[in-house]
Design an enzyme around this catalytic site. Structure first.
Site, PDB file in Angstrom:
ATOM      1  N   LYS A  22       0.844  -1.211   0.000  1.00 23.58           N
ATOM      2  CA  LYS A  22       0.000   0.000   0.000  1.00 23.58           C
ATOM      3  C   LYS A  22       0.870   1.248   0.000  1.00 23.58           C
ATOM      4  CE  LYS A  22      -1.860   1.573   4.055  1.00 23.58           C
ATOM      5  NZ  LYS A  22      -1.598   2.999   4.323  1.00 23.58           N
ATOM      6  N   ASN A  23       1.829   1.288   0.915  1.00 24.95           N
ATOM      7  CA  ASN A  23       2.581   2.529   1.097  1.00 24.95           C
ATOM      8  C   ASN A  23       3.656   2.769   0.033  1.00 24.95           C
ATOM      9  OD1 ASN A  23       0.922   3.245   3.149  1.00 24.95           O
ATOM     10  ND2 ASN A  23       2.313   2.635   4.799  1.00 24.95           N
ATOM     11  N   ARG A  93      -4.977  10.011   4.128  1.00 26.04           N
ATOM     12  CA  ARG A  93      -3.784  10.798   4.410  1.00 26.04           C
ATOM     13  C   ARG A  93      -2.860  10.889   3.187  1.00 26.04           C
ATOM     14  NH1 ARG A  93      -0.809  14.252   7.825  1.00 26.04           N
ATOM     15  NH2 ARG A  93       1.379  13.754   7.632  1.00 26.04           N
ATOM     16  N   CYS A 117      -6.584   7.848   8.867  1.00 26.25           N
ATOM     17  CA  CYS A 117      -6.687   7.341  10.232  1.00 26.25           C
ATOM     18  C   CYS A 117      -6.452   8.466  11.225  1.00 26.25           C
ATOM     19  CB  CYS A 117      -5.606   6.292  10.490  1.00 26.25           C
ATOM     20  SG  CYS A 117      -5.748   4.811   9.520  1.00 26.25           S
ATOM     21  N   ARG A 124      -3.437  14.776  11.689  1.00 24.26           N
ATOM     22  CA  ARG A 124      -1.990  14.563  11.537  1.00 24.26           C
ATOM     23  C   ARG A 124      -1.403  15.772  10.819  1.00 24.26           C
ATOM     24  NH1 ARG A 124      -2.239   8.684   9.101  1.00 24.26           N
ATOM     25  NH2 ARG A 124      -0.015   8.836   8.730  1.00 24.26           N
ATOM     26  N   PRO A 125      -0.298  16.339  11.341  1.00 27.78           N
ATOM     27  CA  PRO A 125       0.228  17.597  10.797  1.00 27.78           C
ATOM     28  C   PRO A 125       0.869  17.439   9.418  1.00 27.78           C
ATOM     29  CG  PRO A 125       1.674  16.756  12.519  1.00 27.78           C
ATOM     30  CD  PRO A 125       0.500  15.836  12.476  1.00 27.78           C
ATOM     31  N   ASP A 127       3.094  20.148   8.584  1.00 29.94           N
ATOM     32  CA  ASP A 127       4.030  21.274   8.671  1.00 29.94           C
ATOM     33  C   ASP A 127       5.354  21.008   7.949  1.00 29.94           C
ATOM     34  OD1 ASP A 127       4.142  19.370  10.837  1.00 29.94           O
ATOM     35  OD2 ASP A 127       5.757  20.568  11.674  1.00 29.94           O
ATOM     36  N   LEU A 128       5.836  19.757   8.009  1.00 25.82           N
ATOM     37  CA  LEU A 128       7.135  19.463   7.383  1.00 25.82           C
ATOM     38  C   LEU A 128       7.049  19.615   5.860  1.00 25.82           C
ATOM     39  CD1 LEU A 128       8.043  16.272   9.428  1.00 25.82           C
ATOM     40  CD2 LEU A 128       9.035  18.544   9.729  1.00 25.82           C
ATOM     41  N   ASP A 307       3.363   0.328  12.393  1.00 29.70           N
ATOM     42  CA  ASP A 307       2.216  -0.303  11.731  1.00 29.70           C
ATOM     43  C   ASP A 307       2.020  -1.770  12.151  1.00 29.70           C
ATOM     44  OD1 ASP A 307       1.739   2.086  10.467  1.00 29.70           O
ATOM     45  OD2 ASP A 307       2.708   1.516   8.589  1.00 29.70           O
ATOM     46  N   ARG A 400      -9.394  -0.177   3.565  1.00 31.01           N
ATOM     47  CA  ARG A 400      -8.510   0.848   3.023  1.00 31.01           C
ATOM     48  C   ARG A 400      -7.143   0.269   2.713  1.00 31.01           C
ATOM     49  NH1 ARG A 400      -7.037   4.551   6.941  1.00 31.01           N
ATOM     50  NH2 ARG A 400      -5.489   4.928   5.355  1.00 31.01           N
TER      51      ARG A 400
HETATM   52  N1  EPU Z   1       4.862  14.533  11.321  1.00 35.33           N
HETATM   53  C1  EPU Z   1       4.892  15.873  11.628  1.00 35.33           C
HETATM   54  N2  EPU Z   1       4.725  16.764  10.620  1.00 35.33           N
HETATM   55  C2  EPU Z   1       4.520  16.394   9.327  1.00 35.33           C
HETATM   56  C3  EPU Z   1       4.503  15.020   9.012  1.00 35.33           C
HETATM   57  C4  EPU Z   1       4.675  14.120  10.035  1.00 35.33           C
HETATM   58  O1  EPU Z   1       5.052  16.235  12.791  1.00 35.33           O
HETATM   59  O2  EPU Z   1       4.387  17.272   8.475  1.00 35.33           O
HETATM   60  C5  EPU Z   1       5.035  13.564  12.408  1.00 35.33           C
HETATM   61  C6  EPU Z   1       3.845  12.608  12.534  1.00 35.33           C
HETATM   62  O3  EPU Z   1       2.798  13.181  13.274  1.00 35.33           O
HETATM   63  C7  EPU Z   1       4.482  11.425  13.223  1.00 35.33           C
HETATM   64  C8  EPU Z   1       5.915  11.435  12.675  1.00 35.33           C
HETATM   65  O4  EPU Z   1       6.089  12.714  12.063  1.00 35.33           O
HETATM   66  O5  EPU Z   1       4.512  11.638  14.602  1.00 35.33           O
HETATM   67  C9  EPU Z   1       6.218  10.402  11.644  1.00 35.33           C
HETATM   68  O6  EPU Z   1       5.184  10.361  10.687  1.00 35.33           O
HETATM   69  P1  EPU Z   1       5.478  10.155   9.135  1.00 35.33           P
HETATM   70  O7  EPU Z   1       5.391  11.457   8.448  1.00 35.33           O
HETATM   71  O8  EPU Z   1       6.701   9.327   8.950  1.00 35.33           O
HETATM   72  O9  EPU Z   1       4.211   9.296   8.760  1.00 35.33           O
HETATM   73  P2  EPU Z   1       3.535   9.353   7.364  1.00 35.33           P
HETATM   74  O10 EPU Z   1       4.563   9.557   6.334  1.00 35.33           O
HETATM   75  O11 EPU Z   1       2.343  10.225   7.407  1.00 35.33           O
HETATM   76  C10 EPU Z   1       3.806   6.817   6.733  1.00 35.33           C
HETATM   77  C11 EPU Z   1       2.859   5.715   6.453  1.00 35.33           C
HETATM   78  C12 EPU Z   1       2.186   5.312   7.744  1.00 35.33           C
HETATM   79  C13 EPU Z   1       3.252   4.864   8.730  1.00 35.33           C
HETATM   80  C14 EPU Z   1       4.268   5.981   8.941  1.00 35.33           C
HETATM   81  C15 EPU Z   1       5.418   5.602   9.828  1.00 35.33           C
HETATM   82  C16 EPU Z   1       2.152   6.213   4.206  1.00 35.33           C
HETATM   83  C17 EPU Z   1       1.040   6.626   3.312  1.00 35.33           C
HETATM   84  N3  EPU Z   1       1.869   6.163   5.495  1.00 35.33           N
HETATM   85  O12 EPU Z   1       3.006   7.875   7.254  1.00 35.33           O
HETATM   86  O13 EPU Z   1       1.349   4.228   7.452  1.00 35.33           O
HETATM   87  O14 EPU Z   1       2.654   4.547   9.963  1.00 35.33           O
HETATM   88  O15 EPU Z   1       4.790   6.390   7.661  1.00 35.33           O
HETATM   89  O16 EPU Z   1       6.070   4.496   9.322  1.00 35.33           O
HETATM   90  O17 EPU Z   1       3.235   5.900   3.763  1.00 35.33           O
HETATM   91  C18 EPU Z   1      -0.527   2.879   7.665  1.00 35.33           C
HETATM   92  O18 EPU Z   1      -0.144   2.297   6.646  1.00 35.33           O
HETATM   93  O19 EPU Z   1      -1.479   2.467   8.373  1.00 35.33           O
HETATM   94  C19 EPU Z   1       0.135   4.102   8.071  1.00 35.33           C
HETATM   95  C20 EPU Z   1      -0.376   4.946   8.957  1.00 35.33           C
END
Ligand code: EPU
Length: 420
Positions: A22-23, A93, A117, A124-125, A127-128, A307, A400
């Protein structure tokens, strides 16, 4: 609302094939917007988030031709629309992954805060992402719940991720691929899906080095060509099925997978008494008489994946002794613990990041609601090993990310029905 009805305690055995990741798919699909030429994608998982991504692509004017349910050709020659359909974008997301390609290709993008989710403190932010795009020269306006980004030509820059982010790293790689000059990204995430995205873009003419390591360097190019991509096996699905086998004490063979990508889980299996055999693309988990308790702490790749955290907690309810589960990535990813307690597990919530499981416990069926995708599959594992019937509402959250989950588990001997 569709739900799953599961009669637990059925003996499970046999083979289960892992779907495309998926990811990875959710990044490769929007990446097709970076080029005017056709991109062929194979081994797509047949899941709701992929369907939503395809709807977003067609809504923007891309042509998506399905060759089979799991493969398609995308041609994004005539993309003129720079606005993401807000209803769709708010559903998941990963809609945030459309922002970088649109900004890089059209110089403009408008989108709402992405949904998905609820696993952080509130939304979920992003900002980055905004900070990163701004470093590449984008002008950002926020108005009426929409983000509006503009940049006639993105310019290469240095950017340091103060929090390691998977999608943040991927978005910056995509944006930098068509920026003018060199971009250096530091403290990047190292998930395998990032490396394969970069390999794919490089095969289309991008110049990306270091993806899969903490420092990624991108030399921008003017144009990318089309290409072909096969989505790799889903490492989280592999780990989930391995945990199911261990918890159900079922001899399961997991095929079309890459066990090397779940080393963090297999290293723990060795310590807690779960025997397995593995080849380069298969994994067989053998039933254990006694499972030992173990403390885990989630970590970015190659550490223990967040995950798999909820599924691992279910496994620890079957282990002898006390285990600490420490979630370090998200703030609200332990809310399922209460549901496991209702099913008979002995769990103490220490705070929003840590819980203590005292096992083993006999679980019994309950009526539950899936709070998110990964907690949802953990509830399915718990229901499969519990006595009696469990109902899990909000099946959409599980659909999903897991393809035809009822049919695949029923082939192993499970008793799961889908009902409205
Ligand atoms: N974060 C920020 N600001 C941002 C983005 C992220 O503070 O702008 C924080 C998040 O709140 C979190 C941390 O950074 O505390 C790490 O989050 P990350 O950005 O790595 O997560 P993501 O990229 O949104 C992906 C996967 C997630 C998986 C995470 C961690 C996808 C589409 N999603 O999310 O997958 O849990 O990496 O490995 O690639 C899932 O498949 O169920 C899922 C949630």
């Amino acid at each position: 609302m569709p739900k799953f009805i599961i009669t637990g305690g059925q003996p499970l055995k046999g083979e289960i094939k892992v779907s495309g990741a998926k990811n990875s798919a959710l990044k490769i699909l929007p990446a097709a917007l970076l080029t005017e030429e056709p991109v062929t994608i194979a081994n797509l998982p047949e899941i709701e988030d992929v369907r939503r991504s395809i709807e977003l692509l067609t809504g923007l004017g891309a042509q998506v031709n399905l060759i089979s349910p799991s493969s398609c050709v995308i041609e994004a020659k005539n993309i003129k629309k720079f606005e993401l359909n807000p209803e769709l974008a708010k559903k998941f997301r990963a809609s945030i992954m459309f922002v970088a390609p649109l900004l890089a290709r059209l110089g403009e993008v408008k989108f709402p805060h992405p949904g998905g989710c609820i696993i952080g403190a509130g939304e979920r932010p992003i900002d980055l992402f905004l900070e990163g795009f701004s470093a590449l020269g984008a002008e950002i306006k926020i108005n009426g719940g929409f983000y509006h980004l503009k940049a006639r030509q993105l310019k290469g820059a240095e950017y340091f991720f103060t929090t390691i982010s998977v999608t943040g790293t991927e978005a910056m790689i995509m944006a930098a691929a068509l920026a003018k000059g060199k971009t250096t990204l530091k403290n990047c995430a190292m998930e395998p899906e990032i490396a394969t995205l970069a390999e794919h873009l490089n095969a289309c003419g991008a110049k990306i080095k270091g993806a899969g390591t903490p420092t990624v360097c991108v030399e921008g190019v003017n144009k990318l060509s089309g290409g072909k991509f096969t989505v790799m096996p889903d490492r989280i699905e592999t780990g989930t099925f391995a945990i199911l086998a261990a918890a159900a004490r079922a001899p399961l063979t997991i095929t079309k997978c890459l066990p090397a990508q779940i080393e963090s889980l297999l290293a723990i299996f060795k310590k807690i008494g779960i025997a397995y055999q593995a080849g380069s693309d298969w994994l067989k988990v053998l039933p254990a008489k006694k499972i030992k308790s173990y403390n885990i702490k989630t970590h970015e790749y190659p550490g223990f994946p967040t995950d798999l955290q909820a599924a691992f907690t279910v496994l620890m309810t079957q282990a002898s002794g006390v285990s600490m589960i420490h979630e370090t990535i998200y703030d609200r990813r332990l809310i399922y613990a209460d549901m496991l307690t209702q099913m008979g597990a002995n769990i103490i919530m220490c705070d929003s990041h840590r819980l203590v499981v005292n096992g083993p416990s006999r679980l019994h069926g309950k009526r539950l609601t899936s709070p998110d995708l990964r907690a949802g599959i953990a509830m399915i594992i718990a229901a499969l090993i519990a006595r009696g019937e469990t109902e899990i509402d909000n099946a959409y959250q599980i659909d999903r990310g897991y393809e035809n989950i009822c049919e695949r588990l029923n082939k192993l001997g499970a008793d799961i029905k889908r009902a409205d």
